[in-house]
Design a protein around this motif. Sequence first.
Motif, PDB file in Angstrom:
ATOM      1  N   ALA A 134       0.840  -1.194   0.000  1.00 13.71           N
ATOM      2  CA  ALA A 134       0.000   0.000   0.000  1.00 13.71           C
ATOM      3  C   ALA A 134       0.875   1.244   0.000  1.00 13.71           C
ATOM      4  N   ASP A 135       0.549   2.198  -0.884  1.00 11.24           N
ATOM      5  CA  ASP A 135       1.304   3.447  -0.884  1.00 11.24           C
ATOM      6  C   ASP A 135       0.769   4.360   0.214  1.00 11.24           C
ATOM      7  N   ARG A 136       1.263   5.567   0.272  1.00 10.78           N
ATOM      8  CA  ARG A 136       0.924   6.468   1.379  1.00 10.78           C
ATOM      9  C   ARG A 136      -0.554   6.871   1.386  1.00 10.78           C
ATOM     10  N   ARG A 137      -1.260   6.631   0.265  1.00  6.89           N
ATOM     11  CA  ARG A 137      -2.687   6.942   0.220  1.00  6.89           C
ATOM     12  C   ARG A 137      -3.562   5.703   0.376  1.00  6.89           C
ATOM     13  N   GLY A 138      -2.919   4.543   0.571  1.00  3.95           N
ATOM     14  CA  GLY A 138      -3.676   3.318   0.766  1.00  3.95           C
ATOM     15  C   GLY A 138      -4.021   2.576  -0.504  1.00  3.95           C
ATOM     16  N   ASP A 139      -3.506   3.051  -1.636  1.00  6.61           N
ATOM     17  CA  ASP A 139      -3.716   2.347  -2.904  1.00  6.61           C
ATOM     18  C   ASP A 139      -2.622   1.303  -3.103  1.00  6.61           C
ATOM     19  N   LEU A 140      -2.954   0.218  -3.794  1.00  3.38           N
ATOM     20  CA  LEU A 140      -2.004  -0.868  -3.989  1.00  3.38           C
ATOM     21  C   LEU A 140      -1.046  -0.573  -5.133  1.00  3.38           C
ATOM     22  N   ARG A 141       0.210  -0.937  -4.915  1.00  6.53           N
ATOM     23  CA  ARG A 141       1.240  -0.892  -5.943  1.00  6.53           C
ATOM     24  C   ARG A 141       1.896  -2.266  -6.018  1.00  6.53           C
ATOM     25  N   VAL A 142       2.559  -2.555  -7.126  1.00  7.68           N
ATOM     26  CA  VAL A 142       3.190  -3.852  -7.333  1.00  7.68           C
ATOM     27  C   VAL A 142       4.663  -3.654  -7.654  1.00  7.68           C
ATOM     28  N   VAL A 143       5.505  -4.503  -7.087  1.00 10.68           N
ATOM     29  CA  VAL A 143       6.960  -4.413  -7.264  1.00 10.68           C
ATOM     30  C   VAL A 143       7.366  -5.090  -8.574  1.00 10.68           C
ATOM     31  N   LEU A 144       8.185  -4.401  -9.361  1.00 13.24           N
ATOM     32  CA  LEU A 144       8.684  -4.918 -10.634  1.00 13.24           C
ATOM     33  C   LEU A 144      10.179  -4.659 -10.748  1.00 13.24           C
ATOM     34  N   THR A 145      10.814  -5.320 -11.696  1.00 17.17           N
ATOM     35  CA  THR A 145      12.245  -5.133 -11.926  1.00 17.17           C
ATOM     36  C   THR A 145      12.523  -4.899 -13.400  1.00 17.17           C
ATOM     37  N   MET A 146      13.648  -4.259 -13.665  1.00 19.91           N
ATOM     38  CA  MET A 146      14.208  -4.228 -15.008  1.00 19.91           C
ATOM     39  C   MET A 146      15.387  -5.188 -14.977  1.00 19.91           C
ATOM     40  N   ARG A 147      15.333  -6.217 -15.804  1.00 16.99           N
ATOM     41  CA  ARG A 147      16.265  -7.317 -15.682  1.00 16.99           C
ATOM     42  C   ARG A 147      17.485  -7.143 -16.572  1.00 16.99           C
ATOM     43  N   ALA A 148      18.629  -7.596 -16.078  1.00 17.56           N
ATOM     44  CA  ALA A 148      19.857  -7.553 -16.867  1.00 17.56           C
ATOM     45  C   ALA A 148      19.735  -8.494 -18.061  1.00 17.56           C
ATOM     46  N   ALA A 149      20.316  -8.109 -19.176  1.00 15.56           N
ATOM     47  CA  ALA A 149      20.190  -8.882 -20.413  1.00 15.56           C
ATOM     48  C   ALA A 149      20.872 -10.237 -20.331  1.00 15.56           C
ATOM     49  N   THR A 150      21.759 -10.438 -19.358  1.00 15.60           N
ATOM     50  CA  THR A 150      22.505 -11.692 -19.267  1.00 15.60           C
ATOM     51  C   THR A 150      21.884 -12.694 -18.302  1.00 15.60           C
ATOM     52  N   LEU A 151      20.751 -12.361 -17.677  1.00 17.40           N
ATOM     53  CA  LEU A 151      20.150 -13.313 -16.736  1.00 17.40           C
ATOM     54  C   LEU A 151      19.757 -14.602 -17.441  1.00 17.40           C
ATOM     55  N   ARG A 152      19.778 -15.715 -16.688  1.00 14.04           N
ATOM     56  CA  ARG A 152      19.578 -17.032 -17.274  1.00 14.04           C
ATOM     57  C   ARG A 152      18.111 -17.362 -17.521  1.00 14.04           C
ATOM     58  N   ASN A 153      17.183 -16.518 -17.076  1.00  8.52           N
ATOM     59  CA  ASN A 153      15.781 -16.926 -17.175  1.00  8.52           C
ATOM     60  C   ASN A 153      15.081 -16.323 -18.377  1.00  8.52           C
ATOM     61  N   TYR A 154      13.769 -16.579 -18.434  1.00  9.46           N
ATOM     62  CA  TYR A 154      12.954 -16.299 -19.609  1.00  9.46           C
ATOM     63  C   TYR A 154      12.731 -14.819 -19.884  1.00  9.46           C
ATOM     64  N   SER A 155      12.972 -13.943 -18.924  1.00 10.28           N
ATOM     65  CA  SER A 155      12.619 -12.534 -19.093  1.00 10.28           C
ATOM     66  C   SER A 155      13.828 -11.611 -19.091  1.00 10.28           C
ATOM     67  N   ALA A 156      14.989 -12.126 -19.476  1.00 13.35           N
ATOM     68  CA  ALA A 156      16.199 -11.312 -19.493  1.00 13.35           C
ATOM     69  C   ALA A 156      16.023 -10.120 -20.420  1.00 13.35           C
ATOM     70  N   GLY A 157      16.502  -8.954 -19.961  1.00 11.62           N
ATOM     71  CA  GLY A 157      16.496  -7.773 -20.791  1.00 11.62           C
ATOM     72  C   GLY A 157      15.182  -7.020 -20.830  1.00 11.62           C
ATOM     73  N   GLN A 158      14.242  -7.291 -19.906  1.00 11.47           N
ATOM     74  CA  GLN A 158      12.959  -6.586 -19.924  1.00 11.47           C
ATOM     75  C   GLN A 158      12.397  -6.475 -18.512  1.00 11.47           C
ATOM     76  N   ALA A 159      11.284  -5.742 -18.392  1.00 15.58           N
ATOM     77  CA  ALA A 159      10.621  -5.608 -17.103  1.00 15.58           C
ATOM     78  C   ALA A 159       9.968  -6.925 -16.720  1.00 15.58           C
ATOM     79  N   ALA A 160      10.024  -7.273 -15.440  1.00 16.13           N
ATOM     80  CA  ALA A 160       9.475  -8.558 -15.000  1.00 16.13           C
ATOM     81  C   ALA A 160       9.272  -8.537 -13.496  1.00 16.13           C
ATOM     82  N   PHE A 161       8.522  -9.523 -13.017  1.00 12.83           N
ATOM     83  CA  PHE A 161       8.428  -9.762 -11.588  1.00 12.83           C
ATOM     84  C   PHE A 161       9.728 -10.406 -11.109  1.00 12.83           C
TER      85      PHE A 161
END
Length: 319
Positions: free
Chosen positions: A79-106
Amino acid sequence: MNDAFRKADTHVGIDENEVKQIIKSIKEAQYFDAGSMASLTPASLAAIARLRAYKPPPFSTWDHLPLSRRAAVLVLLFADRRGDLRVVLTMRAATLRNYSAGQAAFPGGKADTLEETPFEIARREAYEEIGLPKDDSKIPRPFRIEHLCQLPFSLAKTALAVRPCVAFLHSDDSSGNKAASVEESMIPRLDAKEVAAVFSAPFHNFLRSEDQVREGDEVPGKKSDWYEGKWIDWFDGKWRMHNFHVPINNQKVSKPKVREGGQAAFAEELDEEEDDGMQRYKVWGMTARMLVDAARLAYGEEPDFEVSESCLEVTDLTK
């Protein structure tokens, strides 16, 4: 999506009375103290209740999948300071071994052992990628994580079975004072250990085609810059591709404290683009689709843009 996934992902609804009872119990239960829940808006409170009540369809195929085909992601809400929900995301390094390398992902990735549950996979990967402790006792007070539900599996383009695991980051304060701010106190503590950046996005906005701008807030460019979508050919049918552009001008973005290899290159590229005026991160592909489905389920409403057929059955508590 192949036949095995289609058969597993049959429509599973949420009982309206059950959700209402859970909302009532949240208000009454001592476990959810006033410091934790008071900051949530009624819409956020109902969204958490719907997610907590949701039970995904059975997916027995998981037990027969090889280790290399199992994965999970952490859909971490706060919850942000106003009580609305936000979701955590990442920008992934292009060399990561998983399916979402190089883009925004959980935060998330592949299983390490056949014994790991989806939530265990998601929490371990979140620790490795962004420094979120996998042991609840090591999460700094007053924060704590509640596992809410698991969403239906998705089939990644790399043939991974990916389970979204939804959790809520509470910000309790047992002293009776105002609950701590996740945005100001917790997110900056996270270390983007394997990713280029950690940021957050307004959860409900994934049901809207424009930025939802609250009083006192500003967004870069036009509100319509938030979303663009198009239909693409997918096997024998059509698939809706969602592209969201999340403003980063009004939040604290966590960057790696130590930068190495591909992570360093991508993080520095982001820094340069931000110095040149980039004020939005693009969220698209499977991550965007999961966000749309999760928001549909949580808020009990449909988006104002076109979507592909979903295995989720949404309960509207306003009726």
